[in-house]
Design a protein around this motif. Structure first.
Motif, PDB file in Angstrom:
ATOM      1  N   GLY A 161     103.213  36.782  37.410  1.00 53.13           N
ATOM      2  CA  GLY A 161     101.986  37.370  37.936  1.00 53.13           C
ATOM      3  C   GLY A 161     100.818  36.845  37.141  1.00 53.13           C
ATOM      4  O   GLY A 161     101.000  36.172  36.115  1.00 53.13           O
ATOM      5  N   ARG A 169     101.794  38.065  42.673  1.00 52.77           N
ATOM      6  CA  ARG A 169     101.219  39.293  42.119  1.00 52.77           C
ATOM      7  C   ARG A 169      99.984  38.941  41.292  1.00 52.77           C
ATOM      8  O   ARG A 169     100.060  38.150  40.355  1.00 52.77           O
ATOM      9  CB  ARG A 169     102.251  40.026  41.265  1.00 52.77           C
ATOM     10  CG  ARG A 169     103.492  40.428  42.045  1.00 52.77           C
ATOM     11  CD  ARG A 169     104.492  41.144  41.155  1.00 52.77           C
ATOM     12  NE  ARG A 169     105.745  41.306  41.862  1.00 52.77           N
ATOM     13  CZ  ARG A 169     105.993  42.255  42.761  1.00 52.77           C
ATOM     14  NH1 ARG A 169     105.050  43.149  43.028  1.00 52.77           N
ATOM     15  NH2 ARG A 169     107.161  42.337  43.362  1.00 52.77           N
ATOM     16  N   CYS A 221      96.649  43.371  46.024  1.00 45.19           N
ATOM     17  CA  CYS A 221      96.430  42.998  44.629  1.00 45.19           C
ATOM     18  C   CYS A 221      95.869  44.186  43.862  1.00 45.19           C
ATOM     19  O   CYS A 221      95.615  45.254  44.419  1.00 45.19           O
ATOM     20  CB  CYS A 221      95.483  41.803  44.541  1.00 45.19           C
ATOM     21  SG  CYS A 221      93.828  42.131  45.186  1.00 45.19           S
ATOM     22  N   LEU A 272      99.781  45.351  36.295  1.00 45.27           N
ATOM     23  CA  LEU A 272     100.410  44.133  36.812  1.00 45.27           C
ATOM     24  C   LEU A 272     101.880  44.058  36.389  1.00 45.27           C
ATOM     25  O   LEU A 272     102.764  43.807  37.220  1.00 45.27           O
ATOM     26  CB  LEU A 272      99.662  42.894  36.318  1.00 45.27           C
ATOM     27  CG  LEU A 272     100.240  41.537  36.732  1.00 45.27           C
ATOM     28  CD1 LEU A 272     100.157  41.348  38.245  1.00 45.27           C
ATOM     29  CD2 LEU A 272      99.510  40.397  36.010  1.00 45.27           C
ATOM     30  N   SER A 294     104.120  46.496  38.188  1.00 41.20           N
ATOM     31  CA  SER A 294     104.459  46.076  39.553  1.00 41.20           C
ATOM     32  C   SER A 294     105.540  45.003  39.547  1.00 41.20           C
ATOM     33  O   SER A 294     106.383  44.942  40.434  1.00 41.20           O
ATOM     34  CB  SER A 294     103.209  45.570  40.284  1.00 41.20           C
ATOM     35  OG  SER A 294     102.810  44.295  39.838  1.00 41.20           O
ATOM     36  N   ILE A 295     105.507  44.139  38.515  1.00 46.88           N
ATOM     37  CA  ILE A 295     106.539  43.105  38.385  1.00 46.88           C
ATOM     38  C   ILE A 295     107.890  43.736  38.069  1.00 46.88           C
ATOM     39  O   ILE A 295     108.915  43.419  38.675  1.00 46.88           O
ATOM     40  CB  ILE A 295     106.156  42.092  37.276  1.00 46.88           C
ATOM     41  CG1 ILE A 295     104.910  41.299  37.675  1.00 46.88           C
ATOM     42  CG2 ILE A 295     107.320  41.134  36.988  1.00 46.88           C
ATOM     43  CD1 ILE A 295     104.285  40.512  36.530  1.00 46.88           C
ATOM     44  N   ASN A 352     105.392  46.184  45.928  1.00 44.89           N
ATOM     45  CA  ASN A 352     104.152  45.607  46.445  1.00 44.89           C
ATOM     46  C   ASN A 352     103.007  46.552  46.084  1.00 44.89           C
ATOM     47  O   ASN A 352     102.448  47.251  46.924  1.00 44.89           O
ATOM     48  CB  ASN A 352     104.240  45.422  47.963  1.00 44.89           C
ATOM     49  CG  ASN A 352     105.270  44.390  48.338  1.00 44.89           C
ATOM     50  OD1 ASN A 352     105.413  43.379  47.666  1.00 44.89           O
ATOM     51  ND2 ASN A 352     106.003  44.644  49.409  1.00 44.89           N
ATOM     52  N   SER A 380      99.426  47.869  44.837  1.00 46.46           N
ATOM     53  CA  SER A 380      98.003  47.525  44.834  1.00 46.46           C
ATOM     54  C   SER A 380      97.239  48.721  44.283  1.00 46.46           C
ATOM     55  O   SER A 380      97.684  49.862  44.392  1.00 46.46           O
ATOM     56  CB  SER A 380      97.511  47.184  46.244  1.00 46.46           C
ATOM     57  OG  SER A 380      97.611  48.312  47.090  1.00 46.46           O
TER      58      SER A 380
END
Length: 345
Positions: free
Chosen positions: A126, A148, A166, A315, A318-319, A324, A326
């Motif tokens: 990302g 990402r 995002c 970030l 989310s990884i 997904n 945002s």
């Protein structure tokens, strides 16, 4: 054999090979089949793909500093004390979560090609972008490809689906600039100049608009003679102020950031004028040096380290969760009153 060799045999770019390897859908079927056949015939196992097949997560994120502006001395914005603490905070927060950070500077538009390859090759899991032009098409392409991304200083446009894919982290630039301009008005100033930052960046746009609206709301005319373009650098602020003083001498200047405010103070001194006795100065960002210069700088404090922390942690979360994810954050600001402003009698 590596991906460059595969690309030469197939007669395509390395990034196209990367897209096929990583199963992105923005490759023509005929090209995809051709590349897959070459890979099979040469028994090529892509490094990143092999890592994923082995169940090893790529624990690297990218920090992409977009710096396409140089001042008249050829000095880029990244040389300022604005980016250094931000970079340090990203690295520190990523390290706490077991991630490394690849830092890359984009100094020309064509450098986005390399950035795309870094994403498409899975060199990073990302990336965080700072300093980008508002609505940059190259970054939109990266987001739409499924990568990402966290963006700093980016307008959220509800009619564009890409901004729902995002993470966006902003300071409240508009309110901060409005408050700064209104503070000068409250001190009795009506001849207030503005040195504009980079006009393609959201921060530059919002701070300029807030300055104009604060004047209008107070019944003060917006004068073109009092608006000068800068570039977020010390030298940009210095040159803009010299140009301004040749046209008209205001009683106050709101600078688009602290770096330009420092340059403005130097130009004012060289014109045999004094801060704040002759001209009051307000900056934006509250960089460390603002509290040590003479006079100490009144400015708008932006929580840059917190912005870095939020962008990095969100970030990586989310990884790790493979979601997904945002999000849209806007951090509040504070007006820091020091000694660079004077009330008019």
């Amino acid at each position: 054999m590596n991906s460059i060799d595969i690309a030469k045999i197939a007669g395509v770019s390395r990034s196209t090979v990367s897209r096929v390897i990583n199963n992105y859908d923005n490759v023509p079927d005929e090209t995809r089949k051709k590349i897959q056949q070459i890979i099979k015939e040469n028994n090529y196992v892509p490094h990143a793909s092999a890592r994923m097949l082995a169940g090893v997560k790529n624990r690297v994120i990218g920090l992409f500093i977009i710096d396409m502006k140089t001042d008249t001395n050829g000095k880029q914005v990244t040389s300022s004390s604005y980016f250094t603490p931000f970079t340090g905070s990203v690295i520190e927060n990523a390290s706490k979560m077991g991630y490394n950070v690849l830092v890359s500077i984009v100094s020309k538009q064509k450098d986005y090609k390399k950035v795309k390859e870094i994403f498409y090759n899975k060199t990073v899991s990302g990336g965080i972008f700072i300093g980008e032009k508002n609505g940059e098409p190259e970054i939109k392409e990266i987001i739409n490809s499924g990568c990402r991304v966290a963006l700093l200083d980016q307008a959220v446009k509800s009619d564009e689906e890409v901004y729902n894919k995002c993470i966006i982290v902003n300071a409240d630039n508009y309110y901060g600039a409005y408050k700064a301009t209104n503070y000068l008005i409250g001190l009795g100033h009506s001849s207030i100049a503005h040195i504009v930052g980079i006009s393609e960046n959201l921060s530059g746009i919002e701070r300029f608009n807030a300055y104009k609206n604060a004047l209008t709301d107070a019944g003060i005319a917006v004068k073109s003679n009092l608006i000068v373009k800068g570039d977020f650098t010390i030298n940009g602020g210095y040159n803009a102020t010299k140009k301004l003083l040749q046209k008209e001498i205001p009683t106050a200047i709101f600078c688009g950031n602290d770096m330009m405010a420092i340059g403005a103070m130097q130009a004012i001194e060289e014109a045999n004028l004094n801060v704040p006795e002759d001209i009051s100065i307000v900056g934006f960002d509250d960089i460390e040096v603002a509290r040590y210069i003479n006079p100490t700088l009144t400015t708008v404090r932006m929580k840059l380290l917190e912005m870095a922390s939020i962008a990095t942690n969100t970030l990586i979360t989310s990884i790790e969760s493979n979601s997904n994810f945002s999000a849209n954050y806007t951090l509040p600001i504070d007006l820091i009153e020091r000694n660079s402003c004077k009330a008019l009698k």
